[in-house]
Design a protein around this motif. Structure first.
Motif, PDB file in Angstrom:
ATOM      1  N   VAL A  23       0.844  -1.193   0.000  1.00 58.50           N
ATOM      2  CA  VAL A  23       0.000   0.000   0.000  1.00 58.50           C
ATOM      3  C   VAL A  23       0.881   1.246   0.000  1.00 58.50           C
ATOM      4  CG1 VAL A  23      -1.815   1.293   1.183  1.00 58.50           C
ATOM      5  CG2 VAL A  23      -1.825  -1.207   1.256  1.00 58.50           C
ATOM      6  N   GLY A  24       0.774   1.992  -1.096  1.00 66.74           N
ATOM      7  CA  GLY A  24       1.436   3.284  -1.191  1.00 66.74           C
ATOM      8  C   GLY A  24       0.432   4.369  -0.857  1.00 66.74           C
ATOM      9  N   PHE A  25       0.930   5.525  -0.461  1.00 69.14           N
ATOM     10  CA  PHE A  25       0.047   6.616  -0.035  1.00 69.14           C
ATOM     11  C   PHE A  25       0.637   7.939  -0.497  1.00 69.14           C
ATOM     12  CE2 PHE A  25      -1.635   9.722   2.965  1.00 69.14           C
ATOM     13  CZ  PHE A  25      -2.960   9.333   3.110  1.00 69.14           C
ATOM     14  N   SER A  26      -0.200   8.790  -1.071  1.00 66.11           N
ATOM     15  CA  SER A  26       0.241  10.115  -1.518  1.00 66.11           C
ATOM     16  C   SER A  26       0.186  11.099  -0.361  1.00 66.11           C
ATOM     17  CB  SER A  26      -0.665  10.629  -2.642  1.00 66.11           C
ATOM     18  OG  SER A  26      -0.556   9.808  -3.775  1.00 66.11           O
ATOM     19  N   ALA A  27       1.347  11.583   0.047  1.00 65.24           N
ATOM     20  CA  ALA A  27       1.422  12.557   1.138  1.00 65.24           C
ATOM     21  C   ALA A  27       1.941  13.883   0.592  1.00 65.24           C
ATOM     22  CB  ALA A  27       2.344  12.047   2.239  1.00 65.24           C
ATOM     23  N   HIS A  28       1.478  14.955   1.224  1.00 66.33           N
ATOM     24  CA  HIS A  28       1.887  16.293   0.794  1.00 66.33           C
ATOM     25  C   HIS A  28       2.390  17.126   1.968  1.00 66.33           C
ATOM     26  CE1 HIS A  28       0.128  15.198  -3.027  1.00 66.33           C
ATOM     27  NE2 HIS A  28      -0.955  14.813  -2.373  1.00 66.33           N
ATOM     28  N   SER A  29       2.556  16.457   3.108  1.00 67.78           N
ATOM     29  CA  SER A  29       3.026  17.149   4.311  1.00 67.78           C
ATOM     30  C   SER A  29       3.532  16.108   5.305  1.00 67.78           C
ATOM     31  CB  SER A  29       1.878  17.936   4.954  1.00 67.78           C
ATOM     32  OG  SER A  29       0.891  17.031   5.444  1.00 67.78           O
ATOM     33  N   LEU A  30       4.212  16.586   6.337  1.00 65.35           N
ATOM     34  CA  LEU A  30       4.664  15.691   7.405  1.00 65.35           C
ATOM     35  C   LEU A  30       3.463  15.052   8.094  1.00 65.35           C
ATOM     36  CD1 LEU A  30       6.801  14.440   9.240  1.00 65.35           C
ATOM     37  CD2 LEU A  30       6.773  16.561  10.581  1.00 65.35           C
ATOM     38  N   GLU A  31       2.437  15.836   8.321  1.00 70.11           N
ATOM     39  CA  GLU A  31       1.234  15.329   8.987  1.00 70.11           C
ATOM     40  C   GLU A  31       0.620  14.150   8.224  1.00 70.11           C
ATOM     41  OE1 GLU A  31      -3.099  16.983  10.589  1.00 70.11           O
ATOM     42  OE2 GLU A  31      -1.945  18.188   9.191  1.00 70.11           O
ATOM     43  N   SER A  32       0.460  14.292   6.906  1.00 73.13           N
ATOM     44  CA  SER A  32      -0.150  13.187   6.155  1.00 73.13           C
ATOM     45  C   SER A  32       0.808  12.000   6.036  1.00 73.13           C
ATOM     46  CB  SER A  32      -0.671  13.644   4.793  1.00 73.13           C
ATOM     47  OG  SER A  32       0.356  14.031   3.940  1.00 73.13           O
ATOM     48  N   ALA A  33       2.110  12.252   6.036  1.00 66.52           N
ATOM     49  CA  ALA A  33       3.084  11.156   6.015  1.00 66.52           C
ATOM     50  C   ALA A  33       2.999  10.340   7.303  1.00 66.52           C
ATOM     51  CB  ALA A  33       4.493  11.711   5.822  1.00 66.52           C
ATOM     52  N   LYS A  34       2.891  11.031   8.431  1.00 68.49           N
ATOM     53  CA  LYS A  34       2.761  10.332   9.718  1.00 68.49           C
ATOM     54  C   LYS A  34       1.450   9.549   9.785  1.00 68.49           C
ATOM     55  CE  LYS A  34       5.685  13.100  12.744  1.00 68.49           C
ATOM     56  NZ  LYS A  34       5.724  13.980  13.919  1.00 68.49           N
ATOM     57  N   TYR A  35       0.387  10.132   9.252  1.00 70.41           N
ATOM     58  CA  TYR A  35      -0.907   9.441   9.194  1.00 70.41           C
ATOM     59  C   TYR A  35      -0.765   8.148   8.386  1.00 70.41           C
ATOM     60  CZ  TYR A  35      -5.532   8.286   7.358  1.00 70.41           C
ATOM     61  OH  TYR A  35      -6.660   7.614   6.973  1.00 70.41           O
ATOM     62  N   ALA A  36      -0.134   8.241   7.221  1.00 69.96           N
ATOM     63  CA  ALA A  36       0.039   7.069   6.355  1.00 69.96           C
ATOM     64  C   ALA A  36       0.803   5.967   7.080  1.00 69.96           C
ATOM     65  CB  ALA A  36       0.769   7.470   5.074  1.00 69.96           C
ATOM     66  N   GLU A  37       1.871   6.357   7.751  1.00 71.76           N
ATOM     67  CA  GLU A  37       2.673   5.373   8.491  1.00 71.76           C
ATOM     68  C   GLU A  37       1.843   4.725   9.601  1.00 71.76           C
ATOM     69  OE1 GLU A  37       7.065   5.106  10.473  1.00 71.76           O
ATOM     70  OE2 GLU A  37       5.942   6.951  10.824  1.00 71.76           O
ATOM     71  N   LYS A  38       1.147   5.540  10.364  1.00 76.08           N
ATOM     72  CA  LYS A  38       0.318   5.045  11.478  1.00 76.08           C
ATOM     73  C   LYS A  38      -0.764   4.086  10.978  1.00 76.08           C
ATOM     74  CE  LYS A  38      -3.036   7.046  14.574  1.00 76.08           C
ATOM     75  NZ  LYS A  38      -4.127   7.244  13.701  1.00 76.08           N
ATOM     76  N   GLU A  39      -1.292   4.372   9.797  1.00 80.59           N
ATOM     77  CA  GLU A  39      -2.374   3.561   9.235  1.00 80.59           C
ATOM     78  C   GLU A  39      -1.885   2.327   8.470  1.00 80.59           C
ATOM     79  OE1 GLU A  39      -5.712   3.539   9.444  1.00 80.59           O
ATOM     80  OE2 GLU A  39      -5.621   5.123  10.946  1.00 80.59           O
ATOM     81  N   GLY A  40      -0.568   2.124   8.423  1.00 74.95           N
ATOM     82  CA  GLY A  40      -0.048   0.893   7.839  1.00 74.95           C
ATOM     83  C   GLY A  40       0.417   0.950   6.397  1.00 74.95           C
ATOM     84  N   ALA A  41       0.578   2.150   5.840  1.00 74.79           N
ATOM     85  CA  ALA A  41       1.109   2.240   4.475  1.00 74.79           C
ATOM     86  C   ALA A  41       2.525   1.673   4.444  1.00 74.79           C
ATOM     87  CB  ALA A  41       1.106   3.691   3.991  1.00 74.79           C
ATOM     88  N   ASP A  42       2.879   1.069   3.334  1.00 71.07           N
ATOM     89  CA  ASP A  42       4.226   0.510   3.180  1.00 71.07           C
ATOM     90  C   ASP A  42       5.228   1.563   2.728  1.00 71.07           C
ATOM     91  OD1 ASP A  42       3.782  -2.392   3.715  1.00 71.07           O
ATOM     92  OD2 ASP A  42       2.329  -2.104   2.098  1.00 71.07           O
ATOM     93  N   PHE A  43       4.737   2.599   2.057  1.00 63.94           N
ATOM     94  CA  PHE A  43       5.592   3.696   1.610  1.00 63.94           C
ATOM     95  C   PHE A  43       4.713   4.887   1.270  1.00 63.94           C
ATOM     96  CE2 PHE A  43       4.365   1.755  -2.390  1.00 63.94           C
ATOM     97  CZ  PHE A  43       4.207   2.830  -3.256  1.00 63.94           C
TER      98      PHE A  43
END
Length: 186
Positions: free
Chosen positions: A102-122
């Protein structure tokens, strides 16, 4: 599983009439992870194209992720999905198929941390630089790339306005890998 360092994102308008030929050229260059991102296609058209892309990525032993369409990814036996920032949580995908990447499109530190917390692989972090794909988007720059790369424990792919000349500076600022559309067409 170690993810490939180069991540190509498709765009039929930029790939031209010979979509599959163009994608094959990209795979021949050594790209081993592809996101099929053709949001404008109707379900049946996307499914048909995804089947063709799956066959091609298998030929080159490349990973295939489908943009947001979990159903299409399952149907064509893709390796996973790539979720836009406003999509459902990565944990939902992992609950249904723990083996999916599962990849996730992040545009900020906040959304990157959310993606990591929710189990995104990258994550893909964008836009690093000004980009023709999203001319209205303000670049977040190398400083943000460095900050995000230091504060999350999942791979960060730099995306947006990346050229072959800018790859080295992205890696120096913490990028695990490089994602793009246009750069792989050069």
């Amino acid at each position: 599983m170690e993810l490939p360092r180069l991540y190509a994102i498709t765009d039929r308008k930029k790939y031209g009439e010979n979509f599959l030929e163009t994608l094959e050229k990209i795979l021949k260059k050594g790209v081993r992870m592809v996101q099929l991102r053709e949001k404008d296609l109707k379900d049946r058209e996307l499914y048909k194209l995804a089947k063709e892309v799956r066959a091609l990525t298998k030929k080159y032993k490349a990973l295939l992720l489908i943009n947001e369409r979990f159903d299409i990814a399952l149907a064509v036996e893709a390796d996973g999905v790539h979720l836009p920032e406003q999509s459902f949580p990565p944990s939902v995908v992992k609950r249904v198929n723990p083996n999916f990447i599962v990849g996730f499109s992040a545009h900020s530190l906040e959304s990157a941390k959310y993606a990591e917390k929710e189990g995104a692989d990258f994550i893909t972090l964008s836009p690093i630089f000004k980009t023709s794909s999203h001319p209205e988007a303000q670049p977040i720059g190398l400083k943000t790339l460095k900050e995000v790369s230091e504060k999350v424990n999942i791979p960060v792919y730099a995306l947006g306005g990346i050229t072959w000349e800018k790859i080295k500076v992205c890696y120096k600022n913490g990028a695990y890998g490089i994602a793009g559309i246009s750069m792989f067409l050069e």
